[in-house]
Write a protein that holds these residues in place. Sequence first.
Motif, PDB file in Angstrom:
ATOM      1  N   GLN A   1      28.065  32.699  11.819  1.00 47.95           N
ATOM      2  CA  GLN A   1      28.265  33.352  13.104  1.00 47.95           C
ATOM      3  C   GLN A   1      27.700  32.518  14.251  1.00 47.95           C
ATOM      4  O   GLN A   1      26.772  31.750  14.069  1.00 47.95           O
ATOM      5  CB  GLN A   1      27.614  34.727  13.097  1.00 47.95           C
ATOM      6  N   VAL A   2      28.285  32.738  15.427  1.00 48.33           N
ATOM      7  CA  VAL A   2      27.909  32.002  16.623  1.00 48.33           C
ATOM      8  C   VAL A   2      27.608  32.996  17.742  1.00 48.33           C
ATOM      9  O   VAL A   2      28.337  33.982  17.918  1.00 48.33           O
ATOM     10  CB  VAL A   2      29.074  31.079  17.073  1.00 48.33           C
ATOM     11  N   LEU A   3      26.541  32.724  18.476  1.00 53.03           N
ATOM     12  CA  LEU A   3      26.262  33.502  19.681  1.00 53.03           C
ATOM     13  C   LEU A   3      27.099  32.904  20.809  1.00 53.03           C
ATOM     14  O   LEU A   3      27.042  31.707  21.063  1.00 53.03           O
ATOM     15  CB  LEU A   3      24.775  33.430  20.040  1.00 53.03           C
ATOM     16  N   VAL A   4      27.885  33.734  21.466  1.00 50.32           N
ATOM     17  CA  VAL A   4      28.770  33.275  22.543  1.00 50.32           C
ATOM     18  C   VAL A   4      28.373  33.995  23.826  1.00 50.32           C
ATOM     19  O   VAL A   4      28.366  35.223  23.881  1.00 50.32           O
ATOM     20  CB  VAL A   4      30.251  33.556  22.204  1.00 50.32           C
ATOM     21  N   GLN A   5      28.034  33.212  24.837  1.00 51.11           N
ATOM     22  CA  GLN A   5      27.657  33.769  26.141  1.00 51.11           C
ATOM     23  C   GLN A   5      28.898  33.998  26.991  1.00 51.11           C
ATOM     24  O   GLN A   5      29.863  33.248  26.901  1.00 51.11           O
ATOM     25  CB  GLN A   5      26.803  32.782  26.931  1.00 51.11           C
ATOM     26  N   ARG A   6      28.839  34.993  27.838  1.00 51.80           N
ATOM     27  CA  ARG A   6      29.795  35.111  28.948  1.00 51.80           C
ATOM     28  C   ARG A   6      29.007  34.710  30.183  1.00 51.80           C
ATOM     29  O   ARG A   6      27.994  35.321  30.513  1.00 51.80           O
ATOM     30  CB  ARG A   6      30.352  36.509  29.108  1.00 51.80           C
TER      31      ARG A   6
ATOM     32  N   VAL B   1      23.815  34.393  32.645  1.00 51.66           N
ATOM     33  CA  VAL B   1      24.549  34.974  31.518  1.00 51.66           C
ATOM     34  C   VAL B   1      24.768  36.463  31.752  1.00 51.66           C
ATOM     35  O   VAL B   1      23.828  37.196  32.033  1.00 51.66           O
ATOM     36  CB  VAL B   1      23.745  34.774  30.202  1.00 51.66           C
ATOM     37  N   GLU B   2      26.022  36.914  31.641  1.00 51.40           N
ATOM     38  CA  GLU B   2      26.320  38.350  31.756  1.00 51.40           C
ATOM     39  C   GLU B   2      26.088  39.086  30.458  1.00 51.40           C
ATOM     40  O   GLU B   2      25.583  40.195  30.443  1.00 51.40           O
ATOM     41  CB  GLU B   2      27.767  38.557  32.214  1.00 51.40           C
ATOM     42  N   GLU B   3      26.513  38.474  29.351  1.00 51.06           N
ATOM     43  CA  GLU B   3      26.360  39.120  28.050  1.00 51.06           C
ATOM     44  C   GLU B   3      26.421  38.066  26.960  1.00 51.06           C
ATOM     45  O   GLU B   3      26.873  36.947  27.183  1.00 51.06           O
ATOM     46  CB  GLU B   3      27.459  40.159  27.827  1.00 51.06           C
ATOM     47  N   VAL B   4      25.962  38.452  25.775  1.00 56.35           N
ATOM     48  CA  VAL B   4      26.049  37.588  24.599  1.00 56.35           C
ATOM     49  C   VAL B   4      26.682  38.412  23.489  1.00 56.35           C
ATOM     50  O   VAL B   4      26.304  39.558  23.256  1.00 56.35           O
ATOM     51  CB  VAL B   4      24.662  37.085  24.152  1.00 56.35           C
ATOM     52  N   SER B   5      27.662  37.831  22.828  1.00 53.28           N
ATOM     53  CA  SER B   5      28.305  38.500  21.694  1.00 53.28           C
ATOM     54  C   SER B   5      28.245  37.571  20.481  1.00 53.28           C
ATOM     55  O   SER B   5      27.884  36.406  20.602  1.00 53.28           O
ATOM     56  CB  SER B   5      29.746  38.871  22.028  1.00 53.28           C
TER      57      SER B   5
ATOM     58  N   THR C   1      28.392  27.139  23.760  1.00 54.25           N
ATOM     59  CA  THR C   1      27.500  25.983  23.789  1.00 54.25           C
ATOM     60  C   THR C   1      26.576  26.050  25.002  1.00 54.25           C
ATOM     61  O   THR C   1      26.786  25.348  25.990  1.00 54.25           O
ATOM     62  CB  THR C   1      28.297  24.660  23.813  1.00 54.25           C
ATOM     63  N   PRO C   2      25.540  26.899  24.953  1.00 54.26           N
ATOM     64  CA  PRO C   2      24.643  26.980  26.111  1.00 54.26           C
ATOM     65  C   PRO C   2      23.999  25.626  26.388  1.00 54.26           C
ATOM     66  O   PRO C   2      23.771  24.836  25.482  1.00 54.26           O
ATOM     67  CB  PRO C   2      23.601  28.016  25.688  1.00 54.26           C
ATOM     68  N   GLY C   3      23.746  25.368  27.644  1.00 54.88           N
ATOM     69  CA  GLY C   3      23.136  24.095  28.025  1.00 54.88           C
ATOM     70  C   GLY C   3      23.074  23.993  29.526  1.00 54.88           C
ATOM     71  O   GLY C   3      23.330  24.961  30.240  1.00 54.88           O
TER      72      GLY C   3
END
Length: 176
Positions: free
Chosen positions: A11-16, A106-110, A31-33
């Motif tokens: 699984q991957v954490l994906v930011q909006r 970041v608005e949300e993380v899924s 890919t946060p950075g």
Amino acid sequence: ANNQNNGKSPQVLVQRRSHQKDYCPGKLDPTPGGVVGFGESCQENAERELSEEMGVDVTLGNAMGNTMERLFTFSYHDEMVRVWGDFFEVRYHGSVKDLKIQEEEVEEVSIMSLDELKTQIRETPQDFMPDSCYAVQLYFQRKEDVKVSRRLLKGYSSGDLDKYKLRPKPKVRYVA
């Protein structure tokens, strides 16, 4: 961040991204950075950005046992951005509710499985940051190369990570 989960696709954490951002507001980003500061290494930047944006500690010896491994360096450019960065794989051992997101960024993380991420990037690339799409495609290419024990050639391989890139499609010739 990549968690193994009992034989299922990792699984991957994906930011909006926040809609307040100048570049790609509201887009998905697996890919946060961020911009590397003066005198800061890419690893220090990745550690700082993960901590600032999501509250994830990947420094050596952290209490959660999170880890970060550098996989390759990549470059990307389009009419809006030029990126030269390192790609890290992070093993995060917390849950989404443990994250402390930076609301300005970041608005949300899924959570998405790697399979879902691959499908969504292929089917709806416009929903993602373009540089992230490219970096993730490199990641998938590298995973496939390792999986099939493909000899990783100089310029394309983890033997020379700074030059890893998408493999060109081979030319096929039929001889009758």
